[in-house]
Design a protein around this motif. Sequence first.
Motif, short mmCIF file in Angstrom:
data_model
loop_
_atom_site.label_atom_id
_atom_site.label_comp_id
_atom_site.label_asym_id
_atom_site.label_seq_id
_atom_site.Cartn_x
_atom_site.Cartn_y
_atom_site.Cartn_z
N GLU A 210 36.00 -77.06 44.63
CA GLU A 210 35.59 -75.76 43.93
C GLU A 210 36.63 -74.78 43.91
O GLU A 210 37.03 -74.00 42.86
CB GLU A 210 34.38 -75.33 44.57
CG GLU A 210 33.65 -74.17 44.04
CD GLU A 210 32.38 -74.57 42.80
OE1 GLU A 210 32.40 -73.65 41.87
OE2 GLU A 210 32.25 -75.67 42.48
N CYS A 213 39.45 -75.58 41.67
CA CYS A 213 39.26 -75.62 40.21
C CYS A 213 39.11 -74.14 39.73
O CYS A 213 39.57 -73.96 38.51
CB CYS A 213 37.97 -76.21 39.86
SG CYS A 213 38.15 -78.09 40.23
N ARG A 214 38.48 -73.23 40.45
CA ARG A 214 38.37 -71.85 40.14
C ARG A 214 39.76 -71.17 40.17
O ARG A 214 40.00 -70.22 39.12
CB ARG A 214 37.61 -71.20 40.85
CG ARG A 214 36.02 -71.66 40.79
CD ARG A 214 35.15 -70.83 41.19
NE ARG A 214 33.66 -71.28 41.17
CZ ARG A 214 32.80 -71.26 39.98
NH1 ARG A 214 33.35 -70.74 38.87
NH2 ARG A 214 31.71 -71.88 39.79
N GLU A 218 41.59 -69.63 36.49
CA GLU A 218 41.58 -68.12 36.20
C GLU A 218 42.83 -67.82 35.43
O GLU A 218 42.93 -66.86 34.94
CB GLU A 218 41.88 -67.49 37.65
CG GLU A 218 40.48 -67.38 38.62
CD GLU A 218 40.79 -66.98 39.74
OE1 GLU A 218 41.87 -66.49 40.24
OE2 GLU A 218 39.89 -66.60 40.52
N THR A 223 40.99 -72.94 27.68
CA THR A 223 39.51 -72.92 28.54
C THR A 223 38.82 -74.09 28.11
O THR A 223 38.72 -74.43 27.11
CB THR A 223 38.84 -71.74 28.22
OG1 THR A 223 39.85 -70.48 28.23
CG2 THR A 223 37.69 -71.71 28.88
#
Length: 409
Positions: A210, A213-214, A218, A223
């Motif tokens: 998690e 991925c973030r 960023e 996107t």
Amino acid sequence: MLARLGGAAEADAVRRRLAPRSDPLPPRFRVERRADRKAIEAWWQERESDPAAIADPATLDTASLYGANIENMIGTVKLPVGAVGPLRVNGLHAQGDFTVPMATTEAALVASYARGADVITRSGGASAALLADGVVRSPAFVFADIGEAGTFVAWAAERTEALRAAAEATTRHGKLESIEPFIDNDVVFLVCRYTTGDAAGQNMVTIATEALCRALLETCPVTPRCWFIEGNFSGDKKASYLGLITGRGRKVSASVIIPEALIERRLHVTIERMLDYARVAQLGAMLSGQIGAQGHYANALAAFYIATGQDAACVAESATGLTRMERRGDGLFMSVTLPNLLVGSVGGGTGLPSQRAALELMGLAGAGKASALAEVAASLCLAGEISIMAALAAGDFTRAHHSLARGRR
């Protein structure tokens, strides 16, 4: 099945019985994260059932020990635990004669594994080796088109070190070993592979991925339309060819050469008959589309996982692999290779009272023991393969189950 649904004359009655109901809803269970005597007793007071067998005094006295492992706790369910051994293991990490606990309600199971363990030990022990270690999580990203998907993969490849830092910042023990992209047109799966120390590591790698991925999203120039922390690619709690080939968890192989005289004396069968059965079993596995080819790893792993506090649902993926059998000199070589052993000596249910005691019985509780635990688990599977295949080859399989299971009820 169709016959049970009834004919045309009963169609209306069947339709009414299966239709959604609009009755008043029963009271909804509120998710209770406490595990203590007061909460358990309050739950049972609202019901007419007798709690004695589930919420017994010993459970109530120790309920707080289970709080990190379950919600809505109402008690414990006891399973009989049998001991198999001594099982001699000559491993890279596991060395010695082990007494192995197995929690099961299946009569004849412990007896069968005990027979296999005895043969292994009399043959000098199982040679067992941890070959690889890597738990996988596979997030999925959906883009507008294949061009965006390619840009995303290239961007991720250039930032491996930054992504590794983001992932490893969430854990003291987990290490990100690799990120392997898999593209299906506009969908990208990132196969993130970790070592997890002495824990099985399922939650560890989820939290780390998690963060990875973030960190990636960023700064990424494209996107995704949407993304998911797991794209059902990793094989988590499922048998998969990815797991069979590349492994997920701890990959272990164990083998033994059993002298011919010992086979005839203890297993009551000949090497030639065992090899006859092996050829048929391999054909059966191939024709039925099995993932791997083995007899019954799930029996060993389910009983071992429950006894030692592993995630029992991981048996679905852990119980894949390959059993081999061939004559070598005046003996029979047998080996098992399991590429997906999800086991840990810390974390999960390993700290619960009974499960901790089961691990201590083997001397494999706590830090620094997970690799040895995996080698013992594989050796236990080898014991089961020896026993069941000998029973099938000798024609003793039905008789053994009748005398040890049905025959004593």
